[in-house]
Design a protein around this motif. Structure first.
Motif, PDB file in Angstrom:
ATOM      1  N   LYS A 111       0.817  -1.211   0.000  1.00 19.58           N
ATOM      2  CA  LYS A 111       0.000   0.000   0.000  1.00 19.58           C
ATOM      3  C   LYS A 111       0.854   1.266   0.000  1.00 19.58           C
ATOM      4  N   ALA A 112       2.002   1.203   0.637  1.00 21.39           N
ATOM      5  CA  ALA A 112       2.840   2.399   0.772  1.00 21.39           C
ATOM      6  C   ALA A 112       3.636   2.703  -0.481  1.00 21.39           C
ATOM      7  N   THR A 113       4.016   1.656  -1.237  1.00 22.36           N
ATOM      8  CA  THR A 113       4.915   1.880  -2.377  1.00 22.36           C
ATOM      9  C   THR A 113       4.373   1.394  -3.704  1.00 22.36           C
ATOM     10  N   GLY A 114       3.467   0.413  -3.696  1.00 19.28           N
ATOM     11  CA  GLY A 114       3.012  -0.190  -4.946  1.00 19.28           C
ATOM     12  C   GLY A 114       3.855  -1.376  -5.350  1.00 19.28           C
ATOM     13  N   ILE A 115       4.914  -1.671  -4.593  1.00 19.59           N
ATOM     14  CA  ILE A 115       5.740  -2.846  -4.877  1.00 19.59           C
ATOM     15  C   ILE A 115       5.051  -4.066  -4.276  1.00 19.59           C
ATOM     16  N   THR A 116       4.651  -5.013  -5.145  1.00 14.13           N
ATOM     17  CA  THR A 116       3.855  -6.149  -4.685  1.00 14.13           C
ATOM     18  C   THR A 116       4.386  -7.507  -5.121  1.00 14.13           C
ATOM     19  N   LYS A 117       5.193  -7.559  -6.162  1.00 10.58           N
ATOM     20  CA  LYS A 117       5.502  -8.838  -6.790  1.00 10.58           C
ATOM     21  C   LYS A 117       6.701  -9.601  -6.219  1.00 10.58           C
ATOM     22  N   PRO A 118       7.762  -8.989  -5.713  1.00  9.14           N
ATOM     23  CA  PRO A 118       8.874  -9.804  -5.200  1.00  9.14           C
ATOM     24  C   PRO A 118       8.370 -10.821  -4.188  1.00  9.14           C
ATOM     25  N   SER A 119       8.684 -12.095  -4.420  1.00 11.22           N
ATOM     26  CA  SER A 119       8.148 -13.162  -3.569  1.00 11.22           C
ATOM     27  C   SER A 119       8.885 -13.296  -2.256  1.00 11.22           C
ATOM     28  N   THR A 120      10.103 -12.752  -2.177  1.00 11.89           N
ATOM     29  CA  THR A 120      10.896 -12.877  -0.958  1.00 11.89           C
ATOM     30  C   THR A 120      11.384 -11.514  -0.517  1.00 11.89           C
ATOM     31  N   VAL A 121      11.158 -11.215   0.740  1.00 11.62           N
ATOM     32  CA  VAL A 121      11.659  -9.978   1.339  1.00 11.62           C
ATOM     33  C   VAL A 121      12.628 -10.345   2.453  1.00 11.62           C
ATOM     34  N   ASN A 132       8.444  -5.014  -9.611  1.00 11.38           N
ATOM     35  CA  ASN A 132       7.335  -5.945  -9.816  1.00 11.38           C
ATOM     36  C   ASN A 132       7.570  -6.903 -10.978  1.00 11.38           C
ATOM     37  N   ASP A 133       8.341  -6.467 -11.981  1.00 12.51           N
ATOM     38  CA  ASP A 133       8.548  -7.293 -13.169  1.00 12.51           C
ATOM     39  C   ASP A 133       9.836  -8.107 -13.148  1.00 12.51           C
ATOM     40  N   ASN A 134      10.846  -7.620 -12.444  1.00  9.41           N
ATOM     41  CA  ASN A 134      12.175  -8.218 -12.591  1.00  9.41           C
ATOM     42  C   ASN A 134      12.820  -8.712 -11.289  1.00  9.41           C
ATOM     43  N   VAL A 135      12.243  -8.378 -10.159  1.00  8.61           N
ATOM     44  CA  VAL A 135      12.901  -8.690  -8.885  1.00  8.61           C
ATOM     45  C   VAL A 135      12.117  -9.766  -8.135  1.00  8.61           C
ATOM     46  N   ASP A 136      12.767 -10.885  -7.886  1.00  6.83           N
ATOM     47  CA  ASP A 136      12.138 -11.956  -7.120  1.00  6.83           C
ATOM     48  C   ASP A 136      12.450 -11.839  -5.633  1.00  6.83           C
ATOM     49  N   SER A 137      13.582 -11.221  -5.327  1.00  6.36           N
ATOM     50  CA  SER A 137      14.043 -11.155  -3.947  1.00  6.36           C
ATOM     51  C   SER A 137      14.582  -9.760  -3.667  1.00  6.36           C
ATOM     52  N   MET A 138      14.029  -9.078  -2.669  1.00  7.68           N
ATOM     53  CA  MET A 138      14.485  -7.727  -2.353  1.00  7.68           C
ATOM     54  C   MET A 138      14.818  -7.622  -0.869  1.00  7.68           C
ATOM     55  N   TYR A 139      15.439  -6.496  -0.508  1.00  6.09           N
ATOM     56  CA  TYR A 139      15.920  -6.284   0.853  1.00  6.09           C
ATOM     57  C   TYR A 139      15.298  -5.015   1.421  1.00  6.09           C
ATOM     58  N   VAL A 140      14.873  -5.092   2.672  1.00  7.54           N
ATOM     59  CA  VAL A 140      14.257  -3.946   3.340  1.00  7.54           C
ATOM     60  C   VAL A 140      14.948  -3.713   4.675  1.00  7.54           C
ATOM     61  N   PHE A 141      15.477  -2.511   4.855  1.00 12.12           N
ATOM     62  CA  PHE A 141      16.040  -2.106   6.137  1.00 12.12           C
ATOM     63  C   PHE A 141      15.098  -1.114   6.792  1.00 12.12           C
ATOM     64  N   ILE A 170      14.656   1.648   3.883  1.00 11.09           N
ATOM     65  CA  ILE A 170      15.473   1.616   2.678  1.00 11.09           C
ATOM     66  C   ILE A 170      15.201   0.308   1.953  1.00 11.09           C
ATOM     67  N   ILE A 171      14.665   0.404   0.734  1.00 12.22           N
ATOM     68  CA  ILE A 171      14.352  -0.763  -0.088  1.00 12.22           C
ATOM     69  C   ILE A 171      15.412  -0.892  -1.174  1.00 12.22           C
ATOM     70  N   THR A 172      16.056  -2.057  -1.251  1.00 13.15           N
ATOM     71  CA  THR A 172      17.110  -2.261  -2.241  1.00 13.15           C
ATOM     72  C   THR A 172      16.951  -3.614  -2.916  1.00 13.15           C
ATOM     73  N   GLU A 173      17.563  -3.717  -4.078  1.00 12.25           N
ATOM     74  CA  GLU A 173      17.582  -4.978  -4.810  1.00 12.25           C
ATOM     75  C   GLU A 173      18.852  -5.762  -4.519  1.00 12.25           C
ATOM     76  N   LEU A 174      19.900  -5.059  -4.103  1.00 11.56           N
ATOM     77  CA  LEU A 174      21.204  -5.677  -3.878  1.00 11.56           C
ATOM     78  C   LEU A 174      21.464  -5.868  -2.387  1.00 11.56           C
ATOM     79  N   ALA A 175      22.044  -7.008  -2.042  1.00  6.82           N
ATOM     80  CA  ALA A 175      22.337  -7.299  -0.643  1.00  6.82           C
ATOM     81  C   ALA A 175      23.369  -6.326  -0.085  1.00  6.82           C
TER      82      ALA A 175
END
Length: 576
Positions: free
Chosen positions: A56-66, A146-155, A171-176
């Motif tokens: 709801k806050a960002t619209g990012i919904t598709k990455p299956s792993t956080v 939503n289209d390309n990221v299966d796994s993302m990182y949230v701090f 902080i939402i990132t794609e890279l570890a």
């Protein structure tokens, strides 16, 4: 913004952790065993996107792993598994940030909309863009996740050690490794309860892999864009992998929020002595803030960003971000020893034997390391201190004109704070390959979101109320300008700083500089007399006089922009 998509299940692979290696036993007694020992990761739990409020806050919904607030051991596992860099001989992880090895100040923007458009200081530093431009870039970032990221990182953590003024940051990132960077630089929650139902005051979405090919149509400077939306409390980063954009982005927002509440926000390092005396070190990148504040005889509060409220000084961060060019144990032992497991090196060349080569600048001269602040043995665990006894303005004078240390009157302190004279150090920003004379208000104009005089007015009140003495210390050149003279030795600079902090500088005699007016000490232990008097260090005395006149003229020309109706005029405290 992008329409909300169907919810996807989210697996959280790590819970709250604050891996804190033991400091010294003396410090451990003070802060308690729980904070002095490493905390291990716990068993993973299941959640949904909605449980973190990400959808709801960002619209990012598709990455299956956080991966949420991963403990340091798991961060290392992810970096290694993802092949995001290489590990050094002692386990420090090292990454390359690609094309961009420094900030991109010309690619930073703020959305022009009410009510912040009335308070932001618009110009070359704070460049405005229309809301539709932000929406365009933001939607690209969300679509990429939503289209390309299966796994993302949230701090999820804090900016600010003071409970009164801290902000919750996400902080939402794609890279570890970018998750690692955020974990190092911001304040790590100690318990799960702290982040239960976490509500961020500001969210950064780092979409570094997104490139804005349509930047010309959008009216941007390049394919890179770092855009802040004050009203929506969001920022998006595209086109650059440089970690410092996240750190300085939140700093810019703190520079917006705090002064409006009467709290001073400062680009400075801070430490305090064994008797509780606190000192601030202002200066741009490369002038010595990190090096000089990491003093083995004093407790480090923080190395870069602080606030000053009615209770005293407080650190914004939970870590340090130091330059590593030519780093050695002999000259900077505290920083050198802090580079170990859980630290993160950027753009440092690693030799075949796995050891970092801090002299190799083939990637950039802006090689960096971030590390949690507890890697400094004598850090101050509270991240806070009392009202400062001394304020030091650090300048890197590429002309070789300013003395290694000088005492400033109250008026001169405000003049030099607003002037913020130094030299841009090679590699700190794109396109800078050698020291270049530069004036930067507040010793950090690139991060001032309000008009500089607002910060000056706040600082003036603080200094007057608490009787704080200010000094100007030159860590730049002596005996001639860049290319002729030589850089001040760290030992000589340390001697100047020590004399300020222990008060012994007040026991010597001072002579006013005939042009700049500040007071120059006649002698200090550990500093040659001809270095204290910069004119004597020059073999060409007439050349020194001419160059001093030139530099004074630069100060005068720069300061004209601070003279206008309704603003205190400090011109009379500048060079004659």
């Amino acid at each position: 913004m992008s329409a909300m998509m169907a919810l996807a299940p989210v697996r959280i692979t790590g819970l709250r952790a604050a891996a804190a290696a033991a400091a010294s036993s003396r410090r451990a007694v003070k802060i308690g065993a729980a904070a002095a020992t490493a905390r291990l990761g716990k068993t993973a739990s299941l959640a949904t996107v909605s449980s973190l409020g990400i959808d709801k806050a960002t619209g990012i919904t598709k990455p299956s792993t956080v991966h949420h607030n991963l403990p340091y051991p798991q961060v290392f596992e992810h970096e290694t598994k993802n092949k995001e860099g290489e590990s050094t001989a002692n386990g420090t992880f090292c990454v390359s940030t690609g094309q961009f090895t420094g900030r991109s100040p010309k690619d930073k923007y703020f959305v022009q909309q009410a009510p912040s458009d009335k308070t932001l200081d618009w110009g070359k530093i704070n460049v405005g863009v229309a809301p539709k431009v932000f929406e365009n870039i933001y939607n690209k970032a969300v679509k990429h996740y939503n289209d390309n990221v299966d796994s993302m990182y949230v701090f999820d953590g804090y900016c600010g050690t003071s409970p009164k003024s801290r902000k919750n940051v996400r902080i939402i990132t794609e890279l570890a490794w970018q998750h690692h960077f955020a974990k190092n630089m911001f304040i790590r929650p100690e318990t799960e309860a702290e982040t239960a139902g976490f509500k961020p005051d500001f969210t950064i979405i780092n979409a570094c892999k997104v490139v804005n090919d349509d930047y010309k149509e959008l009216g941007l400077n390049s394919e890179v864009a770092v855009v802040f939306n004050v009203e929506e409390r969001k920022a998006v980063i595209t086109g650059t992998w440089y970690g410092g954009e996240m750190k300085k982005g939140i700093f810019s927002m703190m520079n917006y929020w705090l002064p409006l509440d009467g709290v001073m926000a400062m680009h400075c390092s801070a430490n305090k002595g064994k008797n509780g005396d606190t000192a601030l070190f202002f200066g741009l990148s490369g002038t010595g803030k990190t090096t000089l504040s990491a003093d083995p005889e004093r407790y480090l509060i923080g190395d870069d960003e602080h606030g000053w409220d009615d209770d005293g000084i407080f650190n914004f961060e939970g870590g340090c971000y130091a330059k590593t060019i030519n780093l050695s144990h002999e000259n900077e032992p505290e920083i050198y020893d802090a580079i170990k497991r859980d630290a993160l090196l950027e753009n440092v060349v690693i030799k075949d034997n796995g050891e970092p080569d801090y002299t190799d600048v083939s990637k950039t001269e802006n090689t960096r390391v971030s590390y949690p602040i507890y890697h400094i043995d004598n850090y101050e665990p509270s991240g806070m201190g009392g009202h400062p006894n001394s304020v030091i303005f650090l300048t890197c004078d590429a002309f070789g004109i300013l003395p290694p240390v000088s005492r400033l009157s109250a008026g001169q302190a405000m003049y030099h704070f607003l002037s913020g004279y130094t030299a841009k150090v090679a590699g700190t920003e794109r396109g800078v390959t050698e020291p270049t004379p530069n004036f930067s208000a507040g010793f950090g104009a690139a991060f001032l979101t309000l008009h500089p005089t607002m910060y000056a007015d706040l600082l003036q009140k603080k200094l007057a109320k608490h009787g704080t003495q200010c000094y100007l210390i030159n860590t730049g050149w002596t005996g001639g300008g860049y290319g002729v003279g030589k850089r001040m030795s760290i030992k000589a600079t340390r001697a100047c700083v020590d004399a300020v902090l222990d008060g012994s500088i007040g026991k010597t005699t001072f002579t006013p500089d005939p042009v700049f007016g500040f007071e120059v000490p006649a002698e200090l232990p550990g500093v040659p007399a001809k270095v204290l008097n910069p004119r004597e260090a020059w073999s060409d005395k007439k050349g020194y006089d001419a160059t001093r006149t030139k530099l004074a003229g630069m100060f005068k020309d720069n300061f004209t922009k601070f003279v206008k109706p309704g603003v205190t005029d400090y011109t009379s405290y500048g060079p004659k």
